[in-house]
Design an enzyme around this catalytic site. Structure first.
Site, PDB file in Angstrom:
ATOM      1  N   PRO A 154     -22.075 -22.555 -14.916  1.00  0.00           N
ATOM      2  CA  PRO A 154     -22.651 -21.967 -13.700  1.00  0.00           C
ATOM      3  C   PRO A 154     -21.595 -21.213 -12.900  1.00  0.00           C
ATOM      4  O   PRO A 154     -20.459 -21.672 -12.764  1.00  0.00           O
ATOM      5  CB  PRO A 154     -23.165 -23.188 -12.926  1.00  0.00           C
ATOM      6  CG  PRO A 154     -23.427 -24.215 -13.984  1.00  0.00           C
ATOM      7  CD  PRO A 154     -22.390 -23.982 -15.050  1.00  0.00           C
ATOM      8  N   CYS A 155     -21.979 -20.054 -12.381  1.00  0.00           N
ATOM      9  CA  CYS A 155     -20.987 -19.161 -11.783  1.00  0.00           C
ATOM     10  C   CYS A 155     -20.760 -19.404 -10.293  1.00  0.00           C
ATOM     11  O   CYS A 155     -19.850 -18.822  -9.713  1.00  0.00           O
ATOM     12  CB  CYS A 155     -21.410 -17.699 -11.990  1.00  0.00           C
ATOM     13  SG  CYS A 155     -22.929 -17.258 -11.123  1.00  0.00           S
ATOM     14  N   GLN A 156     -21.571 -20.260  -9.639  1.00  0.00           N
ATOM     15  CA  GLN A 156     -21.442 -20.435  -8.195  1.00  0.00           C
ATOM     16  C   GLN A 156     -20.033 -20.868  -7.794  1.00  0.00           C
ATOM     17  O   GLN A 156     -19.529 -20.510  -6.733  1.00  0.00           O
ATOM     18  CB  GLN A 156     -22.454 -21.473  -7.680  1.00  0.00           C
ATOM     19  CG  GLN A 156     -23.899 -21.037  -7.792  1.00  0.00           C
ATOM     20  CD  GLN A 156     -24.508 -21.428  -9.125  1.00  0.00           C
ATOM     21  OE1 GLN A 156     -23.811 -21.640 -10.112  1.00  0.00           O
ATOM     22  NE2 GLN A 156     -25.831 -21.526  -9.163  1.00  0.00           N
ATOM     23  N   TYR A 182     -17.271 -19.942  -8.952  1.00  0.00           N
ATOM     24  CA  TYR A 182     -16.285 -18.869  -9.021  1.00  0.00           C
ATOM     25  C   TYR A 182     -16.695 -17.623  -8.240  1.00  0.00           C
ATOM     26  O   TYR A 182     -15.853 -16.774  -7.960  1.00  0.00           O
ATOM     27  CB  TYR A 182     -16.042 -18.466 -10.482  1.00  0.00           C
ATOM     28  CG  TYR A 182     -15.717 -19.621 -11.396  1.00  0.00           C
ATOM     29  CD1 TYR A 182     -14.685 -20.502 -11.090  1.00  0.00           C
ATOM     30  CD2 TYR A 182     -16.449 -19.846 -12.563  1.00  0.00           C
ATOM     31  CE1 TYR A 182     -14.389 -21.573 -11.918  1.00  0.00           C
ATOM     32  CE2 TYR A 182     -16.154 -20.908 -13.400  1.00  0.00           C
ATOM     33  CZ  TYR A 182     -15.126 -21.776 -13.075  1.00  0.00           C
ATOM     34  OH  TYR A 182     -14.843 -22.831 -13.896  1.00  0.00           O
ATOM     35  N   SER A 183     -17.964 -17.500  -7.917  1.00  0.00           N
ATOM     36  CA  SER A 183     -18.449 -16.254  -7.317  1.00  0.00           C
ATOM     37  C   SER A 183     -17.926 -16.089  -5.898  1.00  0.00           C
ATOM     38  O   SER A 183     -17.743 -17.049  -5.151  1.00  0.00           O
ATOM     39  CB  SER A 183     -19.972 -16.206  -7.310  1.00  0.00           C
ATOM     40  OG  SER A 183     -20.504 -17.041  -6.309  1.00  0.00           O
TER      41      SER A 183
END
Length: 417
Positions: A117-119, A121-122
């Protein structure tokens, strides 16, 4: 024999779809969200039925003539069992490995694909977090990814994530990734890619890390050099769809408004099917619809975006007047690509206003799917039977565009073959 892959953190299967279209065979899709797993099962059913000359059974499902349960009953259990609905981690890995190895049999895993899941790193995720995502366990899911590399020893892997990965914690996570992947026996090469260079009509930048076994001489292509010519506009994605207004649309239209466009045909998004699913628009408040009209008119007349602070005072309800000025944005039909489709579209459609002021709404589920380059025969499921607009939007926003994935898959296939 087809090249095999395991898809970790699979989501709705956008990355996997590209690899299947390129001729790879999925051994397993591992995903924790139930709705996304149902989507993966339905897509697995599609591929099975199509390859076995039973595509009419899938069309019967799209038309609503059989239930999802009835669809799954005509699919072999071992096909459906390739979708593993468990969170990746120490608590569940033994269960996941058991199912993967059952599906794998005596085959070898050629490839592992997927991205956590990218949250964590975003840039947006960090800006909205009081702790800047520090201490979030998702920051270190790449360690789990590395454990799967060690166990299955694929020739290569494809790790997808957001641009923020490069700057998260000053690049610390990326450095740690390289160290642990190297420790497991893999070299890596990072690519910053733009979806619009792969035939996708969307401005979407992503990081793709290609990894390969250090002891093998493999010539890694420069994916950043891929740039296919685009002679199309966003209207080529939209103009064949039935006209609907806010709160309108049905889960299954039995016909399109017009014949297919050249873009939809050349990129196989219509796929020759005669039934349109999930062309459903969310309802909107009268105040929001008034803002939508202003935003569309401003674009049509001046090719300018709406600045929130320029709205009449009676229409301003947000307390934040110092950032997110473009929170209301038109998906301009006369541009070669749209703004990035993200998971926030599941909460509201203000950033994705349809360019036709007569329809006066945000884009439908199917329109969002097309912007992500999903073919029209791709059906997004909810936890329960029947259309779930919110679940579909979330899955679409989090996905990798299949067109982009397919071109990456074709490059990797050249290497592995």
């Amino acid at each position: 024999m087809k090249l095999t892959f395991i898809d970790l953190f699979a989501g709705a299967g956008g990355l996997s779809e590209g690899f299947v279209q390129a001729g790879f065979e999925p051994i397993a899709h591992v995903e924790m969200e139930k709705s996304a797993c149902n989507t993966l099962k339905t897509r697995s059913a599609y591929h099975y039925l199509k390859s076995n000359g039973k595509f009419d059974d899938y069309i019967t499902y799209l038309k609503g003539e059989i239930t999802r349960k009835e669809l799954y009953q005509i699919i072999p259990k071992d096909i459906l069992d390739t979708v593993i609905n468990l969170p990746i981690g120490d608590e569940n890995n033994h269960l996941i490995h058991t199912q993967i190895e059952k599906s794998l049999g005596n085959q070898k895993v050629d490839l592992i694909i997927g991205g956590p899941p990218c949250q964590a790193y975003s840039l947006v995720g960090r800006s909205r977090s009081k702790t800047k995502m520090e201490g979030d366990p998702r920051n270190y899911l790449f360690i789990q990814y590395a454990e799967y590399l060690e166990r299955y020893k694929p020739n290569m892997f494809v790790f997808e994530n957001v641009l923020g990965l490069k700057s998260a914690k000053g690049g610390h996570y990326l450095e740690e990734m390289e160290k642990i992947f190297n420790k497991k026996g893999y070299q890596i090469k990072l690519h910053t890619l733009e979806a619009k260079n792969f035939g996708v009509l969307q401005n979407r930048k992503r990081i793709i890390i290609l990894g390969w076994q250090k002891n093998k001489k493999i010539s890694i292509p420069n994916l950043e050099e891929i740039a296919i010519e685009n002679n199309y506009l966003v209207k080529d994605l939209l103009e064949d769809l039935p006209v609907i207004k806010a709160g309108e649309g049905v889960d299954r239209f039995l016909k399109y408004k017009t014949e297919t466009t050249e873009y939809l045909k050349s990129h196989a998004l219509r796929n020759g099917i005669g039934i349109l699913t999930q062309h459903i628009a969310r309802p909107h408040r009268e105040q929001d619809k008034e803002i939508y009209k202003i935003a569309v008119q401003k674009w049509d007349k001046k090719q300018e975006r709406l600045n929130y602070n320029d709205l009449p005072e009676r229409l301003k309800t947000h307390q934040n007047r110092t950032s997110f000025f473009d929170r209301f944005k038109v998906v301009a039909s006369d541009l070669p690509y749209s703004q990035t489709v993200v998971a926030h579209i599941a909460k509201d459609g203000h950033y994705y206003i349809h360019p036709d002021s007569k329809q006066n709404r945000s884009i439908s589920v199917r329109e969002a799917a097309r912007l992500q380059s999903f073919p029209d025969d791709y059906y997004f499921e909810g936890e329960k039977e029947g259309a779930n607009r919110t679940a579909a939007f979330k899955q679409i926003g989090n996905a990798v565009p299949p067109l982009m994935a397919k071109m990456i898959a074709e490059k990797i296939k050249e290497i592995l073959c």
